[in-house]
Design an enzyme around this catalytic site. Structure first.
Site, mmCIF file in Angstrom:
data_model
loop_
_atom_site.group_PDB
_atom_site.id
_atom_site.type_symbol
_atom_site.label_atom_id
_atom_site.label_comp_id
_atom_site.label_asym_id
_atom_site.label_seq_id
_atom_site.Cartn_x
_atom_site.Cartn_y
_atom_site.Cartn_z
ATOM 1 N N CYS A 118 0.816 -1.268 0.100
ATOM 2 C CA CYS A 118 -0.167 -0.002 0.063
ATOM 3 C C CYS A 118 0.975 1.177 -0.059
ATOM 4 C CB CYS A 118 -0.758 -0.010 1.348
ATOM 5 S SG CYS A 118 -1.722 1.416 1.362
ATOM 6 N N CYS B 119 -0.363 3.742 -6.561
ATOM 7 C CA CYS B 119 -1.258 3.032 -5.780
ATOM 8 C C CYS B 119 -1.647 1.800 -6.207
ATOM 9 C CB CYS B 119 -2.472 4.161 -6.046
ATOM 10 S SG CYS B 119 -4.055 3.054 -5.167
HETATM 11 N N1 DGL Z 1 -3.970 0.537 -2.484
HETATM 12 C C1 DGL Z 1 -3.405 1.691 -1.729
HETATM 13 C C2 DGL Z 1 -2.400 2.498 -2.079
HETATM 14 O O1 DGL Z 1 -1.481 1.972 -2.643
HETATM 15 C C3 DGL Z 1 -4.623 2.561 -1.092
HETATM 16 C C4 DGL Z 1 -5.822 2.990 -2.025
HETATM 17 C C5 DGL Z 1 -6.961 3.453 -1.164
HETATM 18 O O2 DGL Z 1 -7.341 2.754 -0.392
HETATM 19 O O3 DGL Z 1 -7.174 4.756 -1.184
HETATM 20 O O4 DGL Z 1 -2.107 3.586 -1.782
#
Ligand code: DGL
Length: 267
Positions: A78, A188
């Site tokens: 994440c 993301c």
């Molecule tokens: N997939 C996550 C990231 O890489 C978070 C996305 C989210 O929940 O806003 O930042």
């Protein structure tokens, strides 16, 4: 734990939902004999809109779960938590903790680019983690960050091909293209799921999914730390979410089919 027990302990992965599966997929290609525990904090998605205090609290609970399950390492699949709370929680437990942004910054800094776009969540962009980490290795690259508040939700709700979603994605992309980036990082872990849509409006090789270099970083580090599994069989996977296991399976289906039970676990 004996050395062999520690080597064969699971690797934990976490994200706000299905996004981190794009990282797990790449790690599994390199390390098929490892055991994996995946936690998708679906009740709190989107992480990109949460405060630092909230993200610390969610991450602490998840790390405790991995600790209780004897994980030898945990992958912060994440960008948002890596950018905002990694430094606050990195020393809580004895296991290795791999944050995506910091782990791929060197590879990004070596790209032959002058102008680098970053698509990420609001928290990741506002933290300036990508430009800060990249500039540790190369201060010449000009980084253009842009957040895309709706994109993770499109993936979680499995509505990436709806006309309204495509319109938003195209409009966000058009805004970024005005910066004339040589490459755009999908900062993301949910965004690689949108590549089929993005590549309708720009060449697919404009986009960089950091999951591949991240997976290599993790595999190399576990190897040099002598922490790789000693098993010669395919490893096991377990999946947990904090809400709606069926929706998680549905959203994951196109990219990471899960044929086993996804368990509900709320802290
Ligand atoms: N997939 C996550 C990231 O890489 C978070 C996305 C989210 O929940 O806003 O930042």
């Amino acid at each position: 734990m004996t050395t062999s027990e520690e080597n064969n302990a699971p690797i934990g992965f976490f994200d706000s939902g299905v996004g981190g599966l794009s990282v797990l997929k790449e790690v599994k290609k390199l390390l098929p004999n490892e055991n994996y525990l995946y936690y998708g904090d679906t009740v709190h998605v989107p992480y990109g809109e949460k405060t630092k205090e909230q993200l610390i609290s969610y991450s602490k609970n998840i790390l405790k779960f991995f600790y209780q399950n004897g994980c030898k390492a945990v992958v912060m699949a994440c960008n948002t938590t890596s950018s905002t709370v990694y430094n606050d929680i990195k020393n809580l437990y004895g296991f290795k903790l791999y944050p995506i942004v910091q782990s791929v910054a060197k590879v990004l800094s070596l790209l032959d680019v002058e102008r680098l776009g970053i698509f990420a969540t609001k928290s990741t962009i506002n933290s300036h983690a990508y430009p800060n980490e990249i500039s540790k290795f190369n201060s010449k690259i000009k980084v253009y960050g842009q957040y895309c508040p709706d994109w993770a939700g499109f993936v979680e709700k499995n509505i990436i091909n709806e006309p309204q979603s495509i319109e938003v994605i195209k409009s966000d992309l058009d805004k970024m293209l005005k910066n004339k980036p040589d490459k755009i990082v999908l900062g993301c872990t949910h965004y690689p799921y949108l590549l089929p849509v993005l590549s309708e409006f720009a060449p697919e090789n404009l986009f960089i999914d950091p999951a591949k270099p991240f997976a290599k970083y993790i595999a190399d580090d576990l190897k040099s730390s002598k922490l790789l599994s000693t098993s010669t069989k395919s490893g096991n996977e377990e999946f947990y979410v904090s809400s709606n296991p069926q929706q998680f399976k549905k959203a994951a289906k196109m990219f990471y089919p899960i044929d086993k039970e996804v368990r509900l676990l709320r802290f």
